[in-house]
Design a protein around this motif. Structure first.
Motif, PDB file in Angstrom:
ATOM      1  N   VAL A 152     110.516  46.924 -28.356  1.00  0.00           N
ATOM      2  CA  VAL A 152     110.018  45.326 -29.203  1.00  0.00           C
ATOM      3  C   VAL A 152     110.989  44.667 -29.593  1.00  0.00           C
ATOM      4  CG1 VAL A 152     108.504  47.262 -29.884  1.00  0.00           C
ATOM      5  CG2 VAL A 152     109.994  47.603 -31.078  1.00  0.00           C
ATOM      6  N   GLY A 153     112.115  44.476 -28.864  1.00  0.00           N
ATOM      7  CA  GLY A 153     112.869  43.302 -29.177  1.00  0.00           C
ATOM      8  C   GLY A 153     113.884  43.650 -30.186  1.00  0.00           C
ATOM      9  N   VAL A 154     114.380  44.587 -30.959  1.00  0.00           N
ATOM     10  CA  VAL A 154     115.061  45.010 -31.598  1.00  0.00           C
ATOM     11  C   VAL A 154     115.917  44.613 -31.266  1.00  0.00           C
ATOM     12  CG1 VAL A 154     116.156  46.066 -33.345  1.00  0.00           C
ATOM     13  CG2 VAL A 154     114.230  46.420 -32.750  1.00  0.00           C
ATOM     14  N   SER A 155     117.542  43.464 -32.113  1.00  0.00           N
ATOM     15  CA  SER A 155     118.623  42.848 -31.247  1.00  0.00           C
ATOM     16  C   SER A 155     119.512  43.164 -32.683  1.00  0.00           C
ATOM     17  CB  SER A 155     118.809  41.807 -30.404  1.00  0.00           C
ATOM     18  OG  SER A 155     117.847  41.955 -29.517  1.00  0.00           O
ATOM     19  N   ALA A 156     121.213  43.226 -32.347  1.00  0.00           N
ATOM     20  CA  ALA A 156     121.842  43.405 -33.222  1.00  0.00           C
ATOM     21  C   ALA A 156     122.074  42.269 -34.098  1.00  0.00           C
ATOM     22  CB  ALA A 156     123.165  43.639 -32.775  1.00  0.00           C
ATOM     23  N   GLY A 157     122.393  41.000 -32.851  1.00  0.00           N
ATOM     24  CA  GLY A 157     122.181  39.849 -33.889  1.00  0.00           C
ATOM     25  C   GLY A 157     121.126  39.095 -34.646  1.00  0.00           C
ATOM     26  N   ARG A 158     119.873  39.803 -34.382  1.00  0.00           N
ATOM     27  CA  ARG A 158     118.819  39.409 -34.595  1.00  0.00           C
ATOM     28  C   ARG A 158     118.063  39.769 -35.956  1.00  0.00           C
ATOM     29  NH1 ARG A 158     113.723  38.714 -30.571  1.00  0.00           N
ATOM     30  NH2 ARG A 158     112.556  37.087 -31.102  1.00  0.00           N
ATOM     31  N   THR A 159     117.371  38.404 -36.702  1.00  0.00           N
ATOM     32  CA  THR A 159     116.518  39.582 -37.990  1.00  0.00           C
ATOM     33  C   THR A 159     115.550  39.905 -37.311  1.00  0.00           C
ATOM     34  OG1 THR A 159     117.699  37.470 -39.460  1.00  0.00           O
ATOM     35  CG2 THR A 159     115.251  38.502 -40.048  1.00  0.00           C
ATOM     36  N   VAL A 160     115.438  41.272 -38.290  1.00  0.00           N
ATOM     37  CA  VAL A 160     113.667  42.094 -37.939  1.00  0.00           C
ATOM     38  C   VAL A 160     113.476  41.791 -39.282  1.00  0.00           C
ATOM     39  CG1 VAL A 160     113.080  44.208 -37.788  1.00  0.00           C
ATOM     40  CG2 VAL A 160     114.678  43.208 -37.053  1.00  0.00           C
ATOM     41  N   VAL A 161     111.795  41.271 -39.409  1.00  0.00           N
ATOM     42  CA  VAL A 161     111.082  41.323 -40.870  1.00  0.00           C
ATOM     43  C   VAL A 161     109.884  42.447 -39.882  1.00  0.00           C
ATOM     44  CG1 VAL A 161     109.360  39.154 -41.490  1.00  0.00           C
ATOM     45  CG2 VAL A 161     111.349  38.236 -40.683  1.00  0.00           C
ATOM     46  N   LEU A 162     109.031  43.061 -40.904  1.00  0.00           N
ATOM     47  CA  LEU A 162     108.167  43.741 -41.075  1.00  0.00           C
ATOM     48  C   LEU A 162     107.078  43.763 -41.094  1.00  0.00           C
ATOM     49  CD1 LEU A 162     111.277  46.430 -41.263  1.00  0.00           C
ATOM     50  CD2 LEU A 162     109.508  46.425 -39.448  1.00  0.00           C
ATOM     51  N   PRO A 217     101.605  41.777 -26.727  1.00  0.00           N
ATOM     52  CA  PRO A 217     102.944  41.147 -26.420  1.00  0.00           C
ATOM     53  C   PRO A 217     103.673  42.204 -25.194  1.00  0.00           C
ATOM     54  CG  PRO A 217     103.222  41.790 -28.283  1.00  0.00           C
ATOM     55  CD  PRO A 217     102.244  41.792 -28.122  1.00  0.00           C
ATOM     56  N   GLY A 218     104.744  41.880 -24.050  1.00  0.00           N
ATOM     57  CA  GLY A 218     104.892  42.910 -22.972  1.00  0.00           C
ATOM     58  C   GLY A 218     106.241  43.184 -24.322  1.00  0.00           C
ATOM     59  N   PRO A 219     106.487  44.597 -23.099  1.00  0.00           N
ATOM     60  CA  PRO A 219     108.584  45.008 -23.746  1.00  0.00           C
ATOM     61  C   PRO A 219     109.253  44.186 -23.611  1.00  0.00           C
ATOM     62  CG  PRO A 219     106.921  45.540 -21.650  1.00  0.00           C
ATOM     63  CD  PRO A 219     106.002  45.369 -21.253  1.00  0.00           C
ATOM     64  N   GLU A 220     109.809  44.205 -24.199  1.00  0.00           N
ATOM     65  CA  GLU A 220     111.139  43.108 -24.013  1.00  0.00           C
ATOM     66  C   GLU A 220     112.174  43.958 -23.654  1.00  0.00           C
ATOM     67  OE1 GLU A 220     111.767  39.790 -27.408  1.00  0.00           O
ATOM     68  OE2 GLU A 220     109.758  40.346 -27.818  1.00  0.00           O
ATOM     69  N   ASN A 221     113.638  43.262 -24.105  1.00  0.00           N
ATOM     70  CA  ASN A 221     115.191  44.007 -23.232  1.00  0.00           C
ATOM     71  C   ASN A 221     115.996  43.849 -24.831  1.00  0.00           C
ATOM     72  OD1 ASN A 221     116.738  45.118 -22.349  1.00  0.00           O
ATOM     73  ND2 ASN A 221     117.171  43.732 -21.138  1.00  0.00           N
ATOM     74  N   GLY A 222     115.426  44.460 -26.037  1.00  0.00           N
ATOM     75  CA  GLY A 222     116.507  43.812 -27.655  1.00  0.00           C
ATOM     76  C   GLY A 222     117.555  44.418 -26.478  1.00  0.00           C
ATOM     77  N   ASP A 223     118.925  45.168 -27.989  1.00  0.00           N
ATOM     78  CA  ASP A 223     120.063  45.244 -27.430  1.00  0.00           C
ATOM     79  C   ASP A 223     121.043  46.194 -28.878  1.00  0.00           C
ATOM     80  OD1 ASP A 223     120.661  43.463 -29.964  1.00  0.00           O
ATOM     81  OD2 ASP A 223     121.898  42.382 -28.399  1.00  0.00           O
ATOM     82  N   PHE A 224     119.481  46.634 -29.567  1.00  0.00           N
ATOM     83  CA  PHE A 224     120.398  47.052 -30.771  1.00  0.00           C
ATOM     84  C   PHE A 224     121.024  48.769 -30.375  1.00  0.00           C
ATOM     85  CE2 PHE A 224     118.564  50.068 -34.263  1.00  0.00           C
ATOM     86  CZ  PHE A 224     119.425  49.168 -35.467  1.00  0.00           C
ATOM     87  N   LYS A 225     121.706  49.517 -30.949  1.00  0.00           N
ATOM     88  CA  LYS A 225     122.230  50.537 -30.594  1.00  0.00           C
ATOM     89  C   LYS A 225     121.948  51.446 -31.671  1.00  0.00           C
ATOM     90  CE  LYS A 225     124.111  49.224 -25.874  1.00  0.00           C
ATOM     91  NZ  LYS A 225     125.641  49.403 -25.379  1.00  0.00           N
ATOM     92  N   PRO A 226     121.090  52.340 -32.275  1.00  0.00           N
ATOM     93  CA  PRO A 226     121.415  52.654 -33.302  1.00  0.00           C
ATOM     94  C   PRO A 226     122.297  54.293 -33.725  1.00  0.00           C
ATOM     95  CG  PRO A 226     119.693  54.124 -32.568  1.00  0.00           C
ATOM     96  CD  PRO A 226     119.768  52.635 -31.607  1.00  0.00           C
ATOM     97  N   VAL A 227     123.349  53.597 -34.844  1.00  0.00           N
ATOM     98  CA  VAL A 227     124.299  54.884 -35.228  1.00  0.00           C
ATOM     99  C   VAL A 227     123.804  55.186 -36.236  1.00  0.00           C
ATOM    100  CG1 VAL A 227     126.218  55.252 -35.985  1.00  0.00           C
ATOM    101  CG2 VAL A 227     126.203  53.574 -33.935  1.00  0.00           C
TER     102      VAL A 227
END
Length: 277
Positions: free
Chosen positions: A85-95, A141-151
Motif C-alpha cells: 500500500v505504498g509505505v516507505s521509510a522516508g514518507r509520512t503515513v496518515v491513517l 488504487p492498484g498495488p504500490e511498491n513501498g520500501d518499508f522494512k519493519p524491525v
C-alpha cells in the motif's frame, strides 16, 4: 510532508494541504467495526482520494489463538502488506477510520513499533473529512511498491507473564461494564486483570469523534496516576489500547502495550480475574 507539527494527530485542513503538496503522505484507510459492515466494502463505496485500504484482521494482526483475538502480526507479512500500500521509510503515513480512530491507532502503534518514525492519525477520521464537505472517491488504487522494512521492538510491550509481574499503573481501556465483569460480549470470561484501573477509551474523544484537547487529556491521565511511574495499557484484544496510547501521546505521556490483552489473559483459567469496581 511539509508539516513541522510534532503531534501524532493531523487535522483535516493539514491533511488536505499535505495531499496537494509536492511530497504527499501515504494515506491508509483502516475502517473496521466489531460486528459492523466489512471495511473493504465500505472503502469500495467511497474513501478519501489516494487512500489504500488496510484490513485490520488480515494486515494488522495474526490469526486469533492462544495469544488473543488480535495478536501482533507476522513481521514479514506485515512488511509485505505495508509495502503493497505504498509505505516507505522516508514518507509520512496518515491513517484514518470511521471508529473514533481505534483501528487507525492500531496501525499507528504497529508502524511505530516496527520502526516507522513519521506516522499520523487523522483527527476525527472519515466523519471529519465529510463534515468539511470534502470529496470521496470510489477509485480503487492498484498495488504500490513501498520500501518499508519493519524491525520489531521500537516500542515496549508486555506479555502475559510480564503483565502479571508489572508493578506500575495498569490501565484497562475497555468500557466500564466489561471491566467490572457485568457483560463480556467477546471473550470467555468477564472481569479484569487484578490491580488494573479502568480508563475507557471512548472518554478520550468528544461527541464528534475528535480527540479532546491535549491539556484536557493530560488532566484526565494525571487523575488516573499516569506520569507517576511506568504505565501499561490493555483492552480486549490490543486495538483500543493503542487508542489509549495515542491519546496519552497527544497529552505528552508514554506507555507500554500488552498486545494480547484481556482475550489472551482470560483464555488461561489459571490466571486470576477480578470483578467489580
Amino acid at each position: 510532508m511539509d508539516d513541522t507539527s510534532t503531534s501524532p494527530l493531523i487535522t483535516v485542513a493539514e491533511l488536505r494541504r499535505a495531499l496537494g503538496s509536492d511530497h504527499p503522505p501515504t494515506l491508509l484507510d483502516v475502517r473496521y467495526k466489531q460486528g459492523g459492515a466489512p471495511g473493504a466494502a465500505e472503502f469500495a463505496a467511497g474513501h478519501l482520494p489516494s487512500a489504500h485500504f488496510v484490513d485490520l484482521d488480515r494486515d494488522l494482526a495474526a490469526p486469533p489463538g492462544s495469544a488473543g483475538r488480535h495478536p501482533l502480526p507476522d513481521l514479514d507479512a506485515f512488511g509485505a502488506a505495508m509495502r503493497r500500500v505504498g509505505v516507505s521509510a522516508g514518507r509520512t503515513v496518515v491513517l484514518y477510520d470511521d471508529w473514533v480512530s481505534a483501528a487507525a491507532s492500531r496501525a499507528w502503534w504497529l508502524l511505530r513499533w516496527a520502526g516507522h518514525t513519521d506516522v499520523r492519525v487523522l483527527d476525527g477520521g472519515l466523519s471529519a473529512w465529510r463534515a468539511a464537505g470534502l470529496p470521496l472517491t470510489d477509485h480503487q488504487p492498484g498495488p504500490e511498491n513501498g520500501d518499508f522494512k519493519p524491525v520489531a521492538g521500537h516500542l515496549p510491550t508486555l506479555d502475559a507473564a510480564g503483565t502479571a509481574a508489572f508493578t506500575g499503573l495498569l490501565l484497562d481501556a475497555r468500557a466500564g461494564e466489561r471491566y467490572r465483569g457485568e457483560v463480556e460480549p467477546f471473550d470467555p470470561a468477564a472481569g479484569h486483570i487484578p490491580g488494573a484501573v479502568n480508563a475507557p477509551t471512548m472518554e478520550n474523544v468528544g461527541p464528534d469523534g475528535r480527540f479532546l484537547p491535549a491539556e484536557q487529556l493530560a488532566e484526565r491521565f494525571r487523575s488516573l496516576g499516569v506520569g507517576e511511574g511506568e504505565t501499561a495499557v490493555y483492552c480486549g484484544s490490543g486495538v483500543t489500547a493503542a487508542h489509549q496510547l495515542l491519546a496519552m501521546a497527544v497529552a505528552g505521556f508514554e506507555g507500554t502495550l500488552y498486545p494480547g490483552s484481556w482475550s489472551e489473559w482470560c483464555a488461561d483459567p489459571s490466571r486470576p480475574v477480578a470483578t467489580g469496581a
